[in-house]
Motif scaffolding. Structure first.
Motif, PDB file in Angstrom:
ATOM      1  N   ALA A  59     -72.924  12.126 -47.590  1.00 13.18           N
ATOM      2  CA  ALA A  59     -73.695  12.093 -48.830  1.00 13.18           C
ATOM      3  C   ALA A  59     -72.848  12.557 -50.007  1.00 13.18           C
ATOM      4  N   GLU A  60     -71.996  13.547 -49.788  1.00 11.82           N
ATOM      5  CA  GLU A  60     -71.108  14.020 -50.854  1.00 11.82           C
ATOM      6  C   GLU A  60     -70.206  12.895 -51.343  1.00 11.82           C
ATOM      7  N   ILE A  61     -69.652  12.151 -50.411  1.00 10.56           N
ATOM      8  CA  ILE A  61     -68.787  11.021 -50.773  1.00 10.56           C
ATOM      9  C   ILE A  61     -69.570   9.999 -51.582  1.00 10.56           C
ATOM     10  N   LEU A  62     -70.759   9.653 -51.121  1.00  7.65           N
ATOM     11  CA  LEU A  62     -71.566   8.632 -51.790  1.00  7.65           C
ATOM     12  C   LEU A  62     -72.047   9.104 -53.156  1.00  7.65           C
ATOM     13  N   ILE A  63     -72.298  10.391 -53.302  1.00 12.92           N
ATOM     14  CA  ILE A  63     -72.715  10.938 -54.591  1.00 12.92           C
ATOM     15  C   ILE A  63     -71.623  10.738 -55.637  1.00 12.92           C
ATOM     16  N   TYR A  64     -70.393  11.031 -55.274  1.00  7.53           N
ATOM     17  CA  TYR A  64     -69.292  10.864 -56.228  1.00  7.53           C
ATOM     18  C   TYR A  64     -69.015   9.395 -56.515  1.00  7.53           C
ATOM     19  N   LEU A  65     -69.218   8.538 -55.529  1.00 11.25           N
ATOM     20  CA  LEU A  65     -69.064   7.101 -55.773  1.00 11.25           C
ATOM     21  C   LEU A  65     -70.159   6.591 -56.706  1.00 11.25           C
ATOM     22  N   CYS A  66     -71.357   7.158 -56.599  1.00 10.55           N
ATOM     23  CA  CYS A  66     -72.437   6.786 -57.521  1.00 10.55           C
ATOM     24  C   CYS A  66     -72.066   7.130 -58.954  1.00 10.55           C
ATOM     25  N   LEU A  67     -71.411   8.252 -59.139  1.00 10.01           N
ATOM     26  CA  LEU A  67     -70.984   8.629 -60.482  1.00 10.01           C
ATOM     27  C   LEU A  67     -69.935   7.663 -61.016  1.00 10.01           C
ATOM     28  N   SER A  68     -69.109   7.138 -60.138  1.00  9.49           N
ATOM     29  CA  SER A  68     -68.148   6.120 -60.561  1.00  9.49           C
ATOM     30  C   SER A  68     -68.866   4.864 -61.016  1.00  9.49           C
ATOM     31  N   VAL A 105     -60.633  11.273 -58.296  1.00  8.37           N
ATOM     32  CA  VAL A 105     -61.536  12.325 -57.807  1.00  8.37           C
ATOM     33  C   VAL A 105     -62.224  11.850 -56.529  1.00  8.37           C
ATOM     34  N   CYS A 106     -62.723  10.618 -56.564  1.00  9.52           N
ATOM     35  CA  CYS A 106     -63.404  10.065 -55.380  1.00  9.52           C
ATOM     36  C   CYS A 106     -62.456   9.994 -54.190  1.00  9.52           C
ATOM     37  N   SER A 107     -61.209   9.630 -54.433  1.00  8.69           N
ATOM     38  CA  SER A 107     -60.225   9.548 -53.350  1.00  8.69           C
ATOM     39  C   SER A 107     -60.023  10.912 -52.700  1.00  8.69           C
ATOM     40  N   PHE A 108     -59.949  11.941 -53.522  1.00 14.54           N
ATOM     41  CA  PHE A 108     -59.790  13.285 -52.970  1.00 14.54           C
ATOM     42  C   PHE A 108     -61.027  13.706 -52.189  1.00 14.54           C
ATOM     43  N   VAL A 109     -62.215  13.425 -52.735  1.00 14.33           N
ATOM     44  CA  VAL A 109     -63.456  13.792 -52.051  1.00 14.33           C
ATOM     45  C   VAL A 109     -63.532  13.097 -50.693  1.00 14.33           C
ATOM     46  N   VAL A 110     -63.179  11.818 -50.644  1.00 17.95           N
ATOM     47  CA  VAL A 110     -63.192  11.087 -49.377  1.00 17.95           C
ATOM     48  C   VAL A 110     -62.224  11.729 -48.389  1.00 17.95           C
ATOM     49  N   ALA A 111     -60.992  11.984 -48.831  1.00 12.64           N
ATOM     50  CA  ALA A 111     -59.990  12.571 -47.940  1.00 12.64           C
ATOM     51  C   ALA A 111     -60.442  13.928 -47.416  1.00 12.64           C
ATOM     52  N   ASN A 112     -60.924  14.776 -48.309  1.00 16.13           N
ATOM     53  CA  ASN A 112     -61.320  16.127 -47.926  1.00 16.13           C
ATOM     54  C   ASN A 112     -62.526  16.128 -46.991  1.00 16.13           C
ATOM     55  N   GLN A 113     -63.556  15.352 -47.333  1.00 17.42           N
ATOM     56  CA  GLN A 113     -64.777  15.350 -46.524  1.00 17.42           C
ATOM     57  C   GLN A 113     -64.543  14.717 -45.152  1.00 17.42           C
ATOM     58  N   VAL A 114     -63.699  13.715 -45.093  1.00 16.69           N
ATOM     59  CA  VAL A 114     -63.407  13.080 -43.805  1.00 16.69           C
ATOM     60  C   VAL A 114     -62.648  14.042 -42.896  1.00 16.69           C
ATOM     61  N   ARG A 172     -72.602   9.412 -31.658  1.00 14.53           N
ATOM     62  CA  ARG A 172     -72.433   9.888 -33.034  1.00 14.53           C
ATOM     63  C   ARG A 172     -70.978   9.825 -33.471  1.00 14.53           C
ATOM     64  N   LYS A 173     -70.790   9.457 -34.708  1.00 14.92           N
ATOM     65  CA  LYS A 173     -69.473   9.499 -35.312  1.00 14.92           C
ATOM     66  C   LYS A 173     -69.373  10.761 -36.165  1.00 14.92           C
ATOM     67  N   ALA A 174     -68.219  10.984 -36.767  1.00 20.93           N
ATOM     68  CA  ALA A 174     -68.013  12.200 -37.556  1.00 20.93           C
ATOM     69  C   ALA A 174     -68.660  12.099 -38.930  1.00 20.93           C
ATOM     70  N   VAL A 175     -68.300  11.066 -39.694  1.00 21.89           N
ATOM     71  CA  VAL A 175     -68.757  10.952 -41.082  1.00 21.89           C
ATOM     72  C   VAL A 175     -69.389   9.601 -41.390  1.00 21.89           C
ATOM     73  N   PHE A 176     -68.720   8.535 -40.965  1.00 21.83           N
ATOM     74  CA  PHE A 176     -69.194   7.185 -41.267  1.00 21.83           C
ATOM     75  C   PHE A 176     -69.867   6.573 -40.043  1.00 21.83           C
ATOM     76  N   PRO A 177     -71.137   6.195 -40.121  1.00 17.74           N
ATOM     77  CA  PRO A 177     -71.846   5.651 -38.966  1.00 17.74           C
ATOM     78  C   PRO A 177     -71.135   4.448 -38.348  1.00 17.74           C
ATOM     79  N   PHE A 178     -70.998   4.487 -37.016  1.00 11.43           N
ATOM     80  CA  PHE A 178     -70.443   3.382 -36.225  1.00 11.43           C
ATOM     81  C   PHE A 178     -68.950   3.139 -36.467  1.00 11.43           C
ATOM     82  N   VAL A 179     -68.325   3.925 -37.327  1.00  8.93           N
ATOM     83  CA  VAL A 179     -66.926   3.655 -37.707  1.00  8.93           C
ATOM     84  C   VAL A 179     -66.026   4.864 -37.390  1.00  8.93           C
ATOM     85  N   LEU A 180     -66.294   5.995 -38.016  1.00 10.76           N
ATOM     86  CA  LEU A 180     -65.405   7.154 -37.907  1.00 10.76           C
ATOM     87  C   LEU A 180     -66.221   8.458 -37.863  1.00 10.76           C
TER      88      LEU A 180
END
Length: 325
Positions: A265-274, A287-296, A317-325
């Motif tokens: 959700a944190e990642i998606l929130i910052y992408l919404c701001l973009s 900023v979004c790139s850093f948030v993605v890297a850090n949260q992942v 269950r995956k770690a952060v991204f459903p069905f992917v990672l």
């Protein structure tokens, strides 16, 4: 004193977090404990090879009972990173006031902020984001950090022995400071020259990218809030009293798909701001790139911890991204 441009700092931070974070996660045998502590905090920090060895660069994530602020009730256990949200809430509130004064009352940018932007971001920065987009994004950013401050002080229940590296504590303040500057880095009317527009057109506040961006932002904010509620309820009884500080398997809502829906959700929130910024701010994309890297990276650490400590942990269950990672 010359500071590196903020553009290069975001790239450096994202690269460091990605490379060294993954190295600490998958090549821990080759990584010094001091470096691992930078990425391990909370429950994952307890898995260090020498957990009882004094750590001079670690600080407690919780603080002692607070008597100075009525918001900090003794019911909650507060981590030191709630300091981040106090700072961010005050800092963004000040920036929001400045944005309103510049766009609504056509006042000049305060000299201190102008000097800071010129020094940290650079004097020759473009004007690519409209006043309307800046105002909407600034309001949403203020809402985000205010909600997180509320959750940290009134909702979440943290472990008694959680620790984080001192460098992580300091980077938290740097992150929120950099986010605020990044939002204004390409904002119209905030350049050293007076050529960019400061005219706020109210009808442009309802442009499609604003309506969609705000709607998605609120939805993902609810997802993050709900995730924190579920985590807090694992340590409370039916009457809301804290009965344990141990760890359990969270279930329900987006936890059925990923171990860390609050990070997603944190990642998606910052992408919404973009999206609100029409995708025109190169600094916000960084900023979004850093948030993605850090949260992942943090999400992978937590996911690995769950798998190691709970043999019945859902394998799908995956770690952060459903069905992917």
């Amino acid at each position: 004193m010359n500071f590196p441009e903020l553009h290069n700092q975001w790239i450096s931070f994202s690269t460091i977090v990605s490379l060294f974070g993954l190295l600490a996660l998958y090549g821990s045998a080759f990584v010094p404990n001091a470096l691992q502590r930078v990425f391990r905090y909370g429950k994952t920090a307890n898995d260090e090879n020498q957990p009882n060895k004094p750590n001079l660069i670690s600080i407690p994530k919780k603080s002692a009972k607070h008597h100075l602020c009525p918001l900090l009730t003794p019911v909650s256990i507060h981590r030191w990173f709630f300091h981040f949200y106090v700072f961010a809430t005050l800092f963004y509130a000040a920036l929001l006031v400045i944005v309103l004064r510049v766009y609504l009352f056509r006042q000049s940018v305060p000299k201190l902020l102008a000097l800071t932007l010129d020094t940290v971001v650079g004097r020759h920065r473009r004007s690519s984001v409209s006043p309307e987009s800046v105002l909407v994004a600034m309001c949403l950013l203020q809402l985000q950090v205010s909600r997180r401050l509320y959750e940290c002080t009134q909702l979440s229940v943290y472990a008694r022995d959680g620790k984080m590296a001192l460098i992580h504590y300091l980077c938290g303040f740097s992150f929120y400071f950099g986010v605020g500057l990044s939002l204004l880095a390409e904002a119209s009317g905030f350049q050293s020259t007076n050529g960019s527009s400061r005219d706020l057109i109210l009808r442009n506040l309802c442009l499609p990218n604003h309506v969609i961006g705000v709607s998605l932002f609120l939805f993902f904010s609810f997802v993050q809030f709900k995730s924190h509620v579920i985590l807090a309820e694992l340590r409370k009884d039916s009457k809301g009293r804290v009965v344990t500080y141990g760890h359990s398997i969270p279930n329900g809502h987006w936890f059925e798909y990923v171990s860390c829906p609050h990070y997603l959700a944190e990642i998606l929130i910052y992408l919404c701001l973009s999206l609100v910024l029409s995708g025109r701010s190169s600094y916000w994309w960084l900023v979004c790139s850093f948030v993605v890297a850090n949260q992942v990276v943090v999400g992978l650490f937590n996911h690995k911890w769950y798998l190691q400590h709970f043999h019945n942990y859902p394998k799908h269950r995956k770690a952060v991204f459903p069905f992917v990672l």
